[in-house]
Design a protein around this motif. Structure first.
Motif, PDB file in Angstrom:
ATOM      1  N   ALA A   1      67.047  35.043  84.696  1.00  0.00           N
ATOM      2  CA  ALA A   1      67.637  35.227  86.024  1.00  0.00           C
ATOM      3  C   ALA A   1      68.674  36.342  85.902  1.00  0.00           C
ATOM      4  O   ALA A   1      69.536  36.301  85.022  1.00  0.00           O
ATOM      5  CB  ALA A   1      68.282  33.943  86.517  1.00  0.00           C
ATOM      6  N   TYR A   2      68.592  37.330  86.771  1.00  0.00           N
ATOM      7  CA  TYR A   2      69.417  38.535  86.685  1.00  0.00           C
ATOM      8  C   TYR A   2      70.368  38.554  87.868  1.00  0.00           C
ATOM      9  O   TYR A   2      69.939  38.635  89.019  1.00  0.00           O
ATOM     10  CB  TYR A   2      68.492  39.755  86.693  1.00  0.00           C
ATOM     11  CG  TYR A   2      69.176  41.094  86.514  1.00  0.00           C
ATOM     12  CD1 TYR A   2      70.295  41.248  85.717  1.00  0.00           C
ATOM     13  CD2 TYR A   2      68.662  42.237  87.143  1.00  0.00           C
ATOM     14  CE1 TYR A   2      70.883  42.477  85.547  1.00  0.00           C
ATOM     15  CE2 TYR A   2      69.246  43.478  86.974  1.00  0.00           C
ATOM     16  CZ  TYR A   2      70.351  43.595  86.180  1.00  0.00           C
ATOM     17  OH  TYR A   2      70.946  44.817  86.008  1.00  0.00           O
ATOM     18  N   VAL A   3      71.673  38.447  87.605  1.00  0.00           N
ATOM     19  CA  VAL A   3      72.695  38.485  88.646  1.00  0.00           C
ATOM     20  C   VAL A   3      73.134  39.937  88.823  1.00  0.00           C
ATOM     21  O   VAL A   3      73.668  40.545  87.886  1.00  0.00           O
ATOM     22  CB  VAL A   3      73.897  37.595  88.279  1.00  0.00           C
ATOM     23  CG1 VAL A   3      74.933  37.614  89.383  1.00  0.00           C
ATOM     24  CG2 VAL A   3      73.442  36.162  88.010  1.00  0.00           C
ATOM     25  N   ALA A  51      72.000  45.315  96.788  1.00  0.00           N
ATOM     26  CA  ALA A  51      71.154  46.501  96.922  1.00  0.00           C
ATOM     27  C   ALA A  51      70.199  46.629  95.734  1.00  0.00           C
ATOM     28  O   ALA A  51      69.012  46.933  95.900  1.00  0.00           O
ATOM     29  CB  ALA A  51      72.021  47.754  97.045  1.00  0.00           C
ATOM     30  N   ASN A  52      70.708  46.383  94.529  1.00  0.00           N
ATOM     31  CA  ASN A  52      69.847  46.496  93.355  1.00  0.00           C
ATOM     32  C   ASN A  52      68.799  45.390  93.338  1.00  0.00           C
ATOM     33  O   ASN A  52      67.644  45.622  92.946  1.00  0.00           O
ATOM     34  CB  ASN A  52      70.695  46.434  92.083  1.00  0.00           C
ATOM     35  CG  ASN A  52      69.917  46.826  90.845  1.00  0.00           C
ATOM     36  OD1 ASN A  52      69.150  47.786  90.859  1.00  0.00           O
ATOM     37  ND2 ASN A  52      70.089  46.073  89.770  1.00  0.00           N
ATOM     38  N   ALA A  53      69.169  44.172  93.749  1.00  0.00           N
ATOM     39  CA  ALA A  53      68.191  43.076  93.804  1.00  0.00           C
ATOM     40  C   ALA A  53      67.066  43.397  94.782  1.00  0.00           C
ATOM     41  O   ALA A  53      65.891  43.121  94.511  1.00  0.00           O
ATOM     42  CB  ALA A  53      68.890  41.773  94.198  1.00  0.00           C
ATOM     43  N   GLN A  54      67.426  44.000  95.908  1.00  0.00           N
ATOM     44  CA  GLN A  54      66.403  44.365  96.895  1.00  0.00           C
ATOM     45  C   GLN A  54      65.469  45.434  96.323  1.00  0.00           C
ATOM     46  O   GLN A  54      64.243  45.369  96.510  1.00  0.00           O
ATOM     47  CB  GLN A  54      67.066  44.877  98.171  1.00  0.00           C
ATOM     48  CG  GLN A  54      66.078  45.186  99.295  1.00  0.00           C
ATOM     49  CD  GLN A  54      66.792  45.619 100.571  1.00  0.00           C
ATOM     50  OE1 GLN A  54      68.006  45.772 100.590  1.00  0.00           O
ATOM     51  NE2 GLN A  54      66.041  45.820 101.624  1.00  0.00           N
ATOM     52  N   ALA A  55      66.039  46.405  95.604  1.00  0.00           N
ATOM     53  CA  ALA A  55      65.201  47.446  94.994  1.00  0.00           C
ATOM     54  C   ALA A  55      64.281  46.856  93.926  1.00  0.00           C
ATOM     55  O   ALA A  55      63.114  47.248  93.817  1.00  0.00           O
ATOM     56  CB  ALA A  55      66.092  48.530  94.385  1.00  0.00           C
ATOM     57  N   LEU A  56      64.785  45.891  93.150  1.00  0.00           N
ATOM     58  CA  LEU A  56      63.965  45.258  92.124  1.00  0.00           C
ATOM     59  C   LEU A  56      62.842  44.434  92.744  1.00  0.00           C
ATOM     60  O   LEU A  56      61.718  44.412  92.228  1.00  0.00           O
ATOM     61  CB  LEU A  56      64.837  44.374  91.234  1.00  0.00           C
ATOM     62  CG  LEU A  56      65.838  45.096  90.321  1.00  0.00           C
ATOM     63  CD1 LEU A  56      66.739  44.100  89.624  1.00  0.00           C
ATOM     64  CD2 LEU A  56      65.106  45.947  89.297  1.00  0.00           C
ATOM     65  N   GLU A  57      63.128  43.742  93.843  1.00  0.00           N
ATOM     66  CA  GLU A  57      62.094  42.962  94.517  1.00  0.00           C
ATOM     67  C   GLU A  57      60.992  43.880  95.051  1.00  0.00           C
ATOM     68  O   GLU A  57      59.798  43.557  94.954  1.00  0.00           O
ATOM     69  CB  GLU A  57      62.711  42.155  95.655  1.00  0.00           C
ATOM     70  CG  GLU A  57      63.545  40.971  95.199  1.00  0.00           C
ATOM     71  CD  GLU A  57      64.215  40.251  96.357  1.00  0.00           C
ATOM     72  OE1 GLU A  57      64.028  40.701  97.512  1.00  0.00           O
ATOM     73  OE2 GLU A  57      64.909  39.254  96.118  1.00  0.00           O
ATOM     74  N   LYS A  58      61.397  45.014  95.595  1.00  0.00           N
ATOM     75  CA  LYS A  58      60.413  45.963  96.105  1.00  0.00           C
ATOM     76  C   LYS A  58      59.559  46.514  94.971  1.00  0.00           C
ATOM     77  O   LYS A  58      58.334  46.646  95.102  1.00  0.00           O
ATOM     78  CB  LYS A  58      61.137  47.101  96.830  1.00  0.00           C
ATOM     79  CG  LYS A  58      60.202  48.105  97.495  1.00  0.00           C
ATOM     80  CD  LYS A  58      60.993  49.157  98.254  1.00  0.00           C
ATOM     81  CE  LYS A  58      60.050  50.154  98.928  1.00  0.00           C
ATOM     82  NZ  LYS A  58      60.815  51.201  99.659  1.00  0.00           N
ATOM     83  N   GLU A  59      60.202  46.797  93.844  1.00  0.00           N
ATOM     84  CA  GLU A  59      59.462  47.312  92.694  1.00  0.00           C
ATOM     85  C   GLU A  59      58.519  46.251  92.136  1.00  0.00           C
ATOM     86  O   GLU A  59      57.372  46.545  91.774  1.00  0.00           O
ATOM     87  CB  GLU A  59      60.451  47.752  91.613  1.00  0.00           C
ATOM     88  CG  GLU A  59      59.792  48.367  90.399  1.00  0.00           C
ATOM     89  CD  GLU A  59      60.813  48.807  89.362  1.00  0.00           C
ATOM     90  OE1 GLU A  59      60.415  49.038  88.210  1.00  0.00           O
ATOM     91  OE2 GLU A  59      62.002  48.892  89.721  1.00  0.00           O
ATOM     92  N   GLN A  60      58.985  45.009  92.082  1.00  0.00           N
ATOM     93  CA  GLN A  60      58.131  43.917  91.600  1.00  0.00           C
ATOM     94  C   GLN A  60      56.929  43.723  92.514  1.00  0.00           C
ATOM     95  O   GLN A  60      55.808  43.503  92.055  1.00  0.00           O
ATOM     96  CB  GLN A  60      58.950  42.628  91.508  1.00  0.00           C
ATOM     97  CG  GLN A  60      58.203  41.447  90.932  1.00  0.00           C
ATOM     98  CD  GLN A  60      59.045  40.186  90.940  1.00  0.00           C
ATOM     99  OE1 GLN A  60      59.551  39.765  91.984  1.00  0.00           O
ATOM    100  NE2 GLN A  60      59.224  39.566  89.786  1.00  0.00           N
TER     101      GLN A  60
END
Length: 541
Positions: free
Chosen positions: A228-230, A234-243
């Motif tokens: 789990a990455y805290v 903005a970065n979480a949204q970018a990671l979700e889009k990349e995933q």
């Protein structure tokens, strides 16, 4: 001095090996003491590093008896009771076909081994080969890979109360209670100092607690397969889009495999995305990583070997003995491992590889150790041998297990605290045995300090992904090399290497769907739908 205990002479009431059998009870929320569990977790990590004498284990034992003997040995050494509490998830083991009373045995050597090594050796003897242990809630828990998956562990429920505690401490406590890796982005170090207060009197899952408490500090939690990455919203949204994009590409690739079509006129290659006007300033190459291989081969692998005794003809087994002798004399603990089981499994009808005849060219008087080994294993008739260096071990195995994809799937354990990304990448490359190259144009970003605690174990691919993301970099696999570069360049390389769509077929432009709700679009001619397995393709209008 450890005492010898006869097999089967154990009293269940006096031992700390707990067997978790009732699934209904496991669903009830626990009421842990987080601070005590954190302190106990640190003590357990130290205990697992201690060594135990193995002569007492040279008798027929069951799996249960071996666990209890390890406990008694540590109790005697520390003159205390219940030094190493062990919980055995018997239900999970039984589902994999493992019985806790199965016989196990220890080899005559080595005579001493760490507690963690002894546990791993015991678990490797269970028939399923799928058992593992982890530290959770102040105890060593033995379960299966499925039972230890972060997806399941994050759903464990606890009764928790936090009052004006720094978020960083709470996150570490939840990681220990749940037995999962929780990584905190170093770029939000100031925000995780914020105090949080919450009372989950009716129980809450580890994932739910992480998400709610992180939200109090305007942070988000991004879940990977291993951790789990805290990080920031903005970065979480970018990671979700990349995933989402990676999952979409995997679905497309799977769909293409199910729907092969001949390509009469291959479509033109996709054009590269427009480059921004701003260029990254090229920096000096970082030593040992930016200009080539990050796995630093030790000097012993370049040791020149006299090949005259081998020119008359020998066997591969004698070459292995020669390599082992040189590694023992000059390798400072390095050793050779031959994965004979992999060769036997891949080619059951082939003769023993050790008997393979080896004859070297007469004009070659000397060869480096590594070149000699590669030349020797190339004589194996099946022509599927490879070797690689990892963590002081020179391993010979089949090609399938030496590919970069196989190496990236291996589990690594490491901890980095405010270390330059370049140093962390070197360490991970050495642990995983992969060839890692850093784009010299990104050398400045590679100096960024990163932190990550992967001591619970994480796949090498995911560890590289998390650490490079902290420095706004990405990894892309090119042949047998892991290339660290900018996101824009990584995207360009993937597009250049991606297989083209069949003629007359275009991909539907899927929109990101953070909620995870799949929406079936209206059918359109010439569109294929990888999410829903549409197989019929028509001419594009």
């Amino acid at each position: 001095m450890s005492r010898r205990i006869a097999p089967g002479a154990f009293c269940l009431s006096g031992l700390a090996v707990l067997f978790l059998l009732a699934p209904a009870a496991a669903q009830q929320p626990e009421t842990p003491d987080g601070k005590a569990a954190l302190q106990r977790h640190r003590q357990l990590r130290a205990l697992l590093k201690e060594s135990v004498d193995l002569p007492d284990f040279q008798v027929p034992l069951s799996f249960n008896d071996a666990l209890r003997l390890i406990q008694h040995t540590l109790d005697d050494a520390h003159k205390a009771k219940n030094v190493l509490p062990i919980r055995v998830d018997a239900e999970a083991l039984l589902a994999e076909g493992d019985q806790s009373d199965m016989p196990v045995n220890f080899p005559p050597s080595p005579r001493r081994q760490s507690v963690a090594g002894a546990l791993r050796f015991l678990l490797a003897q269970l028939p399923s080969r799928n058992a593992m242990f982890l530290l959770r809630g102040g105890a060593v828990e033995i379960t299966t890979a499925r039972g230890a998956s972060p997806k399941r562990l994050l759903q464990k429920r606890y009764l928790l109360t936090f009052e004006k505690r720094p978020l960083a401490e709470v996150v570490e406590e939840l990681s220990v209670l749940g037995g999962v890796n929780v990584i905190v982005d170093v770029r939000i170090a100031d925000k995780v100092k914020a105090p949080v207060t919450a009372s989950f009197s009716n129980g809450v899952s580890v994932e739910g607690a992480l998400r709610l408490l992180a939200d109090m500090a305007s942070l988000k939690v991004f879940l990977t397969e291993e951790a789990a990455y805290v990080t920031s919203a903005a970065n979480a949204q970018a990671l979700e889009k990349e995933q989402w994009g990676r999952q979409e590409e995997e679905r497309r690739r799977a769909w293409r495999d199910l729907n092969p079509l001949p390509l009469e006129d291959p479509p033109p290659a996709p054009s590269a995305p427009p480059r921004s006007g701003k260029k990254e300033k090229a920096s000096a190459a970082l030593p040992g990583i930016s200009t080539g291989v990050a796995v630093i081969e030790p000097p012993v692998l370049r040791e020149m070997i006299d090949t005259k005794p081998l020119q008359a003809g020998t066997t591969l087994d004698k070459v292995f003995d020669l390599v082992r002798r040189v590694l023992k004399e000059k390798g400072k603990g390095a050793r050779l491992v031959v994965n004979e089981a992999a060769f036997a499994e891949a080619n059951p009808d082939a003769p023993d590889i050790k008997e393979t005849p080896v004859k070297l060219p007469a004009d070659v008087q000397q060869l480096p150790l590594l070149d000699l080994l590669r030349l020797a294993i190339s004589r194996i008739p099946t022509n599927d041998a490879a070797c690689f260096w990892r963590q002081g071990v020179l391993e010979v195995t089949i090609v399938e297990r030496a590919t970069v994809e196989a190496l990236l799937s291996h589990t690594v354990r490491a901890k980095f605290e405010r270390r330059p990304l370049s140093e962390a990448l070197k360490a991970l490359a050495e642990l995983g045995g992969v060839t890692l190259v850093l784009d010299p144009r990104c050398a400045r970003r590679a100096e960024f300090a990163v932190s990550g605690d992967f001591r619970h174990g994480v796949r090498l691919q995911n560890a590289l992904y998390l650490l490079t993301n902290m420095a706004a970099l990405e990894t892309v696999t090119v042949e047998n090399v892991v290339y660290v570069t900018s996101p824009l360049n990584a995207r360009r390389i993937r597009e250049e290497r991606a297989p083209a769509l069949p003629a007359g077929v275009r991909a539907f432009p899927w929109a990101a769907n953070p909620a995870g709700v799949e929406r079936i679009p209206a059918a359109q001619p010439g569109v294929y739908y990888p999410l829903f397995g549409k197989r019929e393709m028509k001419e594009a209008p």
